[in-house]
Design a protein around this motif. Structure first.
Motif, PDB file in Angstrom:
ATOM      1  N   GLN A  84       0.808  -1.217   0.000  1.00 48.96           N
ATOM      2  CA  GLN A  84       0.000   0.000   0.000  1.00 48.96           C
ATOM      3  C   GLN A  84       0.845   1.273   0.000  1.00 48.96           C
ATOM      4  N   LYS A  85       2.045   1.229   0.545  1.00 46.14           N
ATOM      5  CA  LYS A  85       2.869   2.425   0.672  1.00 46.14           C
ATOM      6  C   LYS A  85       3.823   2.552  -0.512  1.00 46.14           C
ATOM      7  N   LEU A  86       3.888   3.753  -1.076  1.00 42.39           N
ATOM      8  CA  LEU A  86       4.857   4.043  -2.124  1.00 42.39           C
ATOM      9  C   LEU A  86       6.098   4.662  -1.496  1.00 42.39           C
ATOM     10  N   PHE A  87       7.251   4.345  -2.034  1.00 42.33           N
ATOM     11  CA  PHE A  87       8.482   4.976  -1.560  1.00 42.33           C
ATOM     12  C   PHE A  87       9.453   5.082  -2.724  1.00 42.33           C
ATOM     13  N   MET A  88      10.417   6.011  -2.611  1.00 40.94           N
ATOM     14  CA  MET A  88      11.415   6.183  -3.659  1.00 40.94           C
ATOM     15  C   MET A  88      12.461   5.093  -3.512  1.00 40.94           C
ATOM     16  N   SER A  89      12.600   4.309  -4.544  1.00 44.61           N
ATOM     17  CA  SER A  89      13.521   3.184  -4.541  1.00 44.61           C
ATOM     18  C   SER A  89      14.653   3.463  -5.529  1.00 44.61           C
ATOM     19  N   PRO A  90      15.917   3.242  -5.133  1.00 40.80           N
ATOM     20  CA  PRO A  90      17.029   3.542  -6.018  1.00 40.80           C
ATOM     21  C   PRO A  90      17.201   2.562  -7.176  1.00 40.80           C
ATOM     22  N   ASP A  91      16.658   1.362  -7.061  1.00 38.78           N
ATOM     23  CA  ASP A  91      16.757   0.405  -8.163  1.00 38.78           C
ATOM     24  C   ASP A  91      15.680  -0.660  -8.021  1.00 38.78           C
ATOM     25  N   LYS A  92      15.536  -1.480  -9.049  1.00 43.31           N
ATOM     26  CA  LYS A  92      14.469  -2.484  -9.073  1.00 43.31           C
ATOM     27  C   LYS A  92      14.580  -3.498  -7.943  1.00 43.31           C
ATOM     28  N   GLY A  93      15.782  -3.732  -7.449  1.00 41.22           N
ATOM     29  CA  GLY A  93      15.972  -4.740  -6.413  1.00 41.22           C
ATOM     30  C   GLY A  93      15.563  -4.281  -5.029  1.00 41.22           C
ATOM     31  N   THR A  94      15.376  -2.972  -4.826  1.00 42.24           N
ATOM     32  CA  THR A  94      15.000  -2.456  -3.515  1.00 42.24           C
ATOM     33  C   THR A  94      13.496  -2.316  -3.467  1.00 42.24           C
ATOM     34  N   ARG A  95      12.826  -3.246  -2.806  1.00 44.66           N
ATOM     35  CA  ARG A  95      11.361  -3.253  -2.776  1.00 44.66           C
ATOM     36  C   ARG A  95      10.805  -3.217  -1.357  1.00 44.66           C
ATOM     37  N   ILE A  96      11.658  -2.962  -0.364  1.00 43.40           N
ATOM     38  CA  ILE A  96      11.220  -2.858   1.019  1.00 43.40           C
ATOM     39  C   ILE A  96      11.541  -1.441   1.492  1.00 43.40           C
ATOM     40  N   CYS A  97      10.525  -0.711   1.988  1.00 39.26           N
ATOM     41  CA  CYS A  97      10.718   0.672   2.433  1.00 39.26           C
ATOM     42  C   CYS A  97      11.532   0.708   3.736  1.00 39.26           C
ATOM     43  N   PRO A  98      12.100   1.862   4.070  1.00 41.80           N
ATOM     44  CA  PRO A  98      12.903   1.961   5.296  1.00 41.80           C
ATOM     45  C   PRO A  98      12.132   1.572   6.555  1.00 41.80           C
ATOM     46  N   ARG A  99      10.846   1.881   6.620  1.00 39.23           N
ATOM     47  CA  ARG A  99      10.063   1.529   7.805  1.00 39.23           C
ATOM     48  C   ARG A  99       9.970   0.016   7.974  1.00 39.23           C
ATOM     49  N   CYS A 100       9.704  -0.692   6.874  1.00 37.36           N
ATOM     50  CA  CYS A 100       9.585  -2.147   6.956  1.00 37.36           C
ATOM     51  C   CYS A 100      10.943  -2.814   7.184  1.00 37.36           C
ATOM     52  N   LYS A 101      12.020  -2.182   6.724  1.00 36.11           N
ATOM     53  CA  LYS A 101      13.358  -2.758   6.946  1.00 36.11           C
ATOM     54  C   LYS A 101      13.685  -2.848   8.423  1.00 36.11           C
ATOM     55  N   ASP A 103      11.701  -3.717  10.709  1.00 29.78           N
ATOM     56  CA  ASP A 103      10.893  -4.767  11.330  1.00 29.78           C
ATOM     57  C   ASP A 103      11.809  -5.913  11.752  1.00 29.78           C
ATOM     58  N   ARG A 104      11.798  -6.236  13.022  1.00 29.79           N
ATOM     59  CA  ARG A 104      12.708  -7.278  13.520  1.00 29.79           C
ATOM     60  C   ARG A 104      12.305  -8.678  13.073  1.00 29.79           C
ATOM     61  N   HIS A 105      11.084  -8.846  12.552  1.00 32.67           N
ATOM     62  CA  HIS A 105      10.623 -10.147  12.087  1.00 32.67           C
ATOM     63  C   HIS A 105      10.982 -10.406  10.629  1.00 32.67           C
ATOM     64  N   LEU A 106      11.504  -9.399   9.955  1.00 35.16           N
ATOM     65  CA  LEU A 106      11.871  -9.537   8.546  1.00 35.16           C
ATOM     66  C   LEU A 106      13.131 -10.405   8.437  1.00 35.16           C
ATOM     67  N   PRO A 107      13.097 -11.458   7.637  1.00 29.00           N
ATOM     68  CA  PRO A 107      14.287 -12.308   7.500  1.00 29.00           C
ATOM     69  C   PRO A 107      15.471 -11.510   6.954  1.00 29.00           C
ATOM     70  N   TRP A 108      16.645 -11.778   7.466  1.00 30.15           N
ATOM     71  CA  TRP A 108      17.830 -11.070   7.037  1.00 30.15           C
ATOM     72  C   TRP A 108      18.087 -11.314   5.559  1.00 30.15           C
ATOM     73  N   GLY A 109      18.433 -10.260   4.835  1.00 30.38           N
ATOM     74  CA  GLY A 109      18.830 -10.385   3.443  1.00 30.38           C
ATOM     75  C   GLY A 109      17.696 -10.358   2.439  1.00 30.38           C
ATOM     76  N   VAL A 110      16.446 -10.082   2.825  1.00 28.48           N
ATOM     77  CA  VAL A 110      15.358 -10.086   1.850  1.00 28.48           C
ATOM     78  C   VAL A 110      15.284  -8.800   1.043  1.00 28.48           C
ATOM     79  N   TYR A 111      16.043  -7.818   1.400  1.00 29.49           N
ATOM     80  CA  TYR A 111      16.030  -6.575   0.634  1.00 29.49           C
ATOM     81  C   TYR A 111      17.385  -6.367   0.098  1.00 29.49           C
TER      82      TYR A 111
END
Length: 111
Positions: A84-101, A103-111
């Protein structure tokens, strides 16, 4: 200190779109104008009919100071945003916003 009536002036009217909610098209236009004007918030505010504070807030929310190969607005794929949230991403591989990054439940290395 006492003000005379001659020194008083009416408050400035609110910008035309100040009460309108931001749409995805507005976010896209903000991103385009940010690039075109080199980040001139006052110029963008005048072009969009918004206050400089509102434009500054949305620009920082989108992370518009980001630079990179393929910078553009993308939808966050993190659990907190659920696409739902849009954010400025520097490249196609960055698909997780800073807020979600953060998140301590996010598996390491998914972004």
């Amino acid at each position: 200190m006492q003000l005379s009536l001659l020194e008083w002036s009416a408050p400035r009217p609110a910008p035309a779109n100040s009460t309108m909610p931001w749409s995805e098209a507005d976010y896209g236009r903000l991103a385009d104008l940010y690039v075109e004007t080199g980040g001139d918030i006052r110029a963008i505010a005048a072009m969009m009919g918004r206050s400089a504070t509102a434009v500054w807030t949305k620009a920082s929310y989108l992370g518009l100071a980001v630079s990179g190969n393929d910078v553009k607005l993308r939808k966050c794929l993190g659990e907190g945003c659920r696409g739902q949230k849009l954010f400025m991403s520097p490249d196609k591989g960055t698909r997780i916003c800073p807020r979600c990054k953060s998140d301590r439940h996010l598996p390491w290395g998914v972004y």
